[in-house]
Design an enzyme around this catalytic site. Sequence first.
Site, PDB file in Angstrom:
ATOM      1  N   SER A 145       0.855  -1.202   0.000  1.00  0.00           N
ATOM      2  CA  SER A 145       0.000   0.000   0.000  1.00  0.00           C
ATOM      3  C   SER A 145       0.881   1.238   0.000  1.00  0.00           C
ATOM      4  O   SER A 145       2.006   1.207   0.526  1.00  0.00           O
ATOM      5  CB  SER A 145      -0.879  -0.003   1.250  1.00  0.00           C
ATOM      6  OG  SER A 145      -1.543   1.241   1.393  1.00  0.00           O
ATOM      7  N   TYR A 158      -1.268  -0.731  10.375  1.00  0.00           N
ATOM      8  CA  TYR A 158      -1.449  -1.081   8.964  1.00  0.00           C
ATOM      9  C   TYR A 158      -0.253  -0.559   8.145  1.00  0.00           C
ATOM     10  O   TYR A 158       0.354  -1.299   7.359  1.00  0.00           O
ATOM     11  CB  TYR A 158      -2.763  -0.479   8.454  1.00  0.00           C
ATOM     12  CG  TYR A 158      -3.061  -0.744   7.003  1.00  0.00           C
ATOM     13  CD1 TYR A 158      -3.639  -1.946   6.595  1.00  0.00           C
ATOM     14  CD2 TYR A 158      -2.798   0.221   6.031  1.00  0.00           C
ATOM     15  CE1 TYR A 158      -3.920  -2.188   5.257  1.00  0.00           C
ATOM     16  CE2 TYR A 158      -3.076  -0.008   4.698  1.00  0.00           C
ATOM     17  CZ  TYR A 158      -3.648  -1.210   4.313  1.00  0.00           C
ATOM     18  OH  TYR A 158      -3.933  -1.447   2.988  1.00  0.00           O
TER      19      TYR A 158
HETATM   20  N1  LIG Z   1      -8.682  -0.790  -0.384  1.00  0.00           N
HETATM   21  C1  LIG Z   1      -7.618  -0.003  -0.342  1.00  0.00           C
HETATM   22  O1  LIG Z   1      -7.729   1.220  -0.257  1.00  0.00           O
HETATM   23  C2  LIG Z   1      -6.242  -0.616  -0.418  1.00  0.00           C
HETATM   24  C3  LIG Z   1      -5.162   0.223  -0.729  1.00  0.00           C
HETATM   25  C4  LIG Z   1      -3.888  -0.313  -0.790  1.00  0.00           C
HETATM   26  C5  LIG Z   1      -3.692  -1.665  -0.556  1.00  0.00           C
HETATM   27  N2  LIG Z   1      -4.756  -2.463  -0.262  1.00  0.00           N
HETATM   28  C6  LIG Z   1      -4.482  -3.864   0.018  1.00  0.00           C
HETATM   29  O2  LIG Z   1      -5.141  -4.662  -0.922  1.00  0.00           O
HETATM   30  C7  LIG Z   1      -5.402  -5.954  -0.369  1.00  0.00           C
HETATM   31  C8  LIG Z   1      -6.855  -6.335  -0.629  1.00  0.00           C
HETATM   32  O3  LIG Z   1      -7.682  -5.412   0.063  1.00  0.00           O
HETATM   33  P1  LIG Z   1      -9.137  -4.993  -0.439  1.00  0.00           P
HETATM   34  O4  LIG Z   1      -9.139  -3.518  -0.523  1.00  0.00           O
HETATM   35  O5  LIG Z   1      -9.550  -5.781  -1.610  1.00  0.00           O
HETATM   36  O6  LIG Z   1      -9.980  -5.364   0.867  1.00  0.00           O
HETATM   37  P2  LIG Z   1     -11.240  -6.325   1.101  1.00  0.00           P
HETATM   38  O7  LIG Z   1     -12.281  -6.057   0.080  1.00  0.00           O
HETATM   39  O8  LIG Z   1     -11.564  -6.142   2.549  1.00  0.00           O
HETATM   40  O9  LIG Z   1     -10.627  -7.772   0.841  1.00  0.00           O
HETATM   41  C9  LIG Z   1      -9.704  -8.335   1.729  1.00  0.00           C
HETATM   42  C10 LIG Z   1      -9.531  -9.799   1.354  1.00  0.00           C
HETATM   43  O10 LIG Z   1      -8.582 -10.386   2.260  1.00  0.00           O
HETATM   44  C11 LIG Z   1      -9.139 -11.587   2.755  1.00  0.00           C
HETATM   45  N3  LIG Z   1      -8.633 -11.901   4.090  1.00  0.00           N
HETATM   46  C12 LIG Z   1      -8.572 -11.106   5.189  1.00  0.00           C
HETATM   47  N4  LIG Z   1      -8.095 -11.799   6.240  1.00  0.00           N
HETATM   48  C13 LIG Z   1      -7.850 -13.060   5.793  1.00  0.00           C
HETATM   49  C14 LIG Z   1      -7.370 -14.248   6.399  1.00  0.00           C
HETATM   50  N5  LIG Z   1      -7.022 -14.288   7.716  1.00  0.00           N
HETATM   51  N6  LIG Z   1      -7.260 -15.367   5.651  1.00  0.00           N
HETATM   52  C15 LIG Z   1      -7.607 -15.351   4.340  1.00  0.00           C
HETATM   53  N7  LIG Z   1      -8.060 -14.258   3.702  1.00  0.00           N
HETATM   54  C16 LIG Z   1      -8.186 -13.123   4.431  1.00  0.00           C
HETATM   55  C17 LIG Z   1     -10.636 -11.362   2.773  1.00  0.00           C
HETATM   56  O11 LIG Z   1     -11.328 -12.597   2.663  1.00  0.00           O
HETATM   57  P3  LIG Z   1     -12.150 -13.343   3.825  1.00  0.00           P
HETATM   58  O12 LIG Z   1     -12.705 -12.277   4.726  1.00  0.00           O
HETATM   59  O13 LIG Z   1     -13.148 -14.136   3.053  1.00  0.00           O
HETATM   60  O14 LIG Z   1     -11.122 -14.209   4.508  1.00  0.00           O
HETATM   61  C18 LIG Z   1     -10.815 -10.585   1.470  1.00  0.00           C
HETATM   62  O15 LIG Z   1     -10.936 -11.465   0.383  1.00  0.00           O
HETATM   63  C19 LIG Z   1      -5.024  -5.852   1.113  1.00  0.00           C
HETATM   64  O16 LIG Z   1      -3.743  -6.404   1.323  1.00  0.00           O
HETATM   65  C20 LIG Z   1      -5.003  -4.366   1.357  1.00  0.00           C
HETATM   66  O17 LIG Z   1      -4.162  -4.008   2.418  1.00  0.00           O
HETATM   67  C21 LIG Z   1      -6.025  -1.982  -0.204  1.00  0.00           C
END
Ligand SMILES: NC(=O)c1ccc[n+]([C@@H]2O[C@H](COP(=O)([O-])OP(=O)(O)OC[C@H]3O[C@@H](n4cnc5c(N)ncnc54)[C@H](OP(=O)(O)O)[C@@H]3O)[C@@H](O)[C@H]2O)c1
Length: 241
Positions: A145, A158
């Site tokens: 991120s 985070y």
């Molecule tokens: N959204 C943003 O603004 C942003 C910006 C920069 C980077 N990111 C990064 O992008 C990645 C994806 O985030 P997102 O924005 O798509 O968020 P999201 O919609 O909340 O998705 C998060 C995913 O991670 C999975 N997850 C969480 N804990 C887990 C565990 N213990 N075991 C297996 N799976 C797990 C969740 O699945 P389950 O709940 O089904 O397990 C879900 O599929 C993350 O690493 C986040 O830090 C996001």
Amino acid sequence: MAETPLQGQVSIVTGASQGIGRAVALRLAQLGSAVVVAARNQAGLEAVVHEIEQSGGRALAVRTDVRSPEAVAKLAAAALQSFGRIDILVNNAGIGHFGSPLHEMPPEAFAATMETNLGAVYLAIRAVAPHLIQRRCGHIINIASLAGHNPLPGGAAYAASKAALHGLSVSVAEELRGYGIRVSLVCPGSVDTDLSPDLVGGKDRGKMLRPDDIAHVVAMLATQTSQSFVSEVLIRPTLKP
Ligand SMILES: NC(=O)c1ccc[n+]([C@@H]2O[C@H](COP(=O)([O-])OP(=O)(O)OC[C@H]3O[C@@H](n4cnc5c(N)ncnc54)[C@H](OP(=O)(O)O)[C@@H]3O)[C@@H](O)[C@H]2O)c1
């Protein structure tokens, strides 16, 4: 006819039940890769598998808590058993606890953030790297991120987990490049997913990055010619949210 540069390849995408991981899994499948999708929400995973199969692709759902060494080892074994090889590992699963300063964060929330955003990446590399080393090829793509580069008040744990993921990625890249294995780090700004509302507060969601923007970059990395790799990509929305 659609281009399928990843035909014959096999990808694992963690956190693929929704959000960025779902978009990445769909994009890799479009490019011809078989995709093993992992997360805890079985229904979400099965919906992604269904979508991929409806479009003529191959996919497998493996319910996985990425914090568990046993579960992650089983994930790698399931990919090998079903598809015979692993080419691409996308470490995308992540959580955020946002909104309070670090000194008010409960120890359990701090530990969960580190275990999911950092420890799980170690576990997945530990499970998959021996296979990649044996085949002397492969690509590990870690989703970090911009929070790992910039201050994020209310999200210190985070930000720390993502900054640490940078250190892990560039070091593992050096450990593995001699085997022809590439390691890339993708650092998106705010993306319009479930994770982001607390993260971005009053930002204009319409101007935020979309999961497909991140999937596009992962596709670019995964289809790059094999004699080079991009260490790190910073992704920003064109209009400031
Ligand atoms: N959204 C943003 O603004 C942003 C910006 C920069 C980077 N990111 C990064 O992008 C990645 C994806 O985030 P997102 O924005 O798509 O968020 P999201 O919609 O909340 O998705 C998060 C995913 O991670 C999975 N997850 C969480 N804990 C887990 C565990 N213990 N075991 C297996 N799976 C797990 C969740 O699945 P389950 O709940 O089904 O397990 C879900 O599929 C993350 O690493 C986040 O830090 C996001």
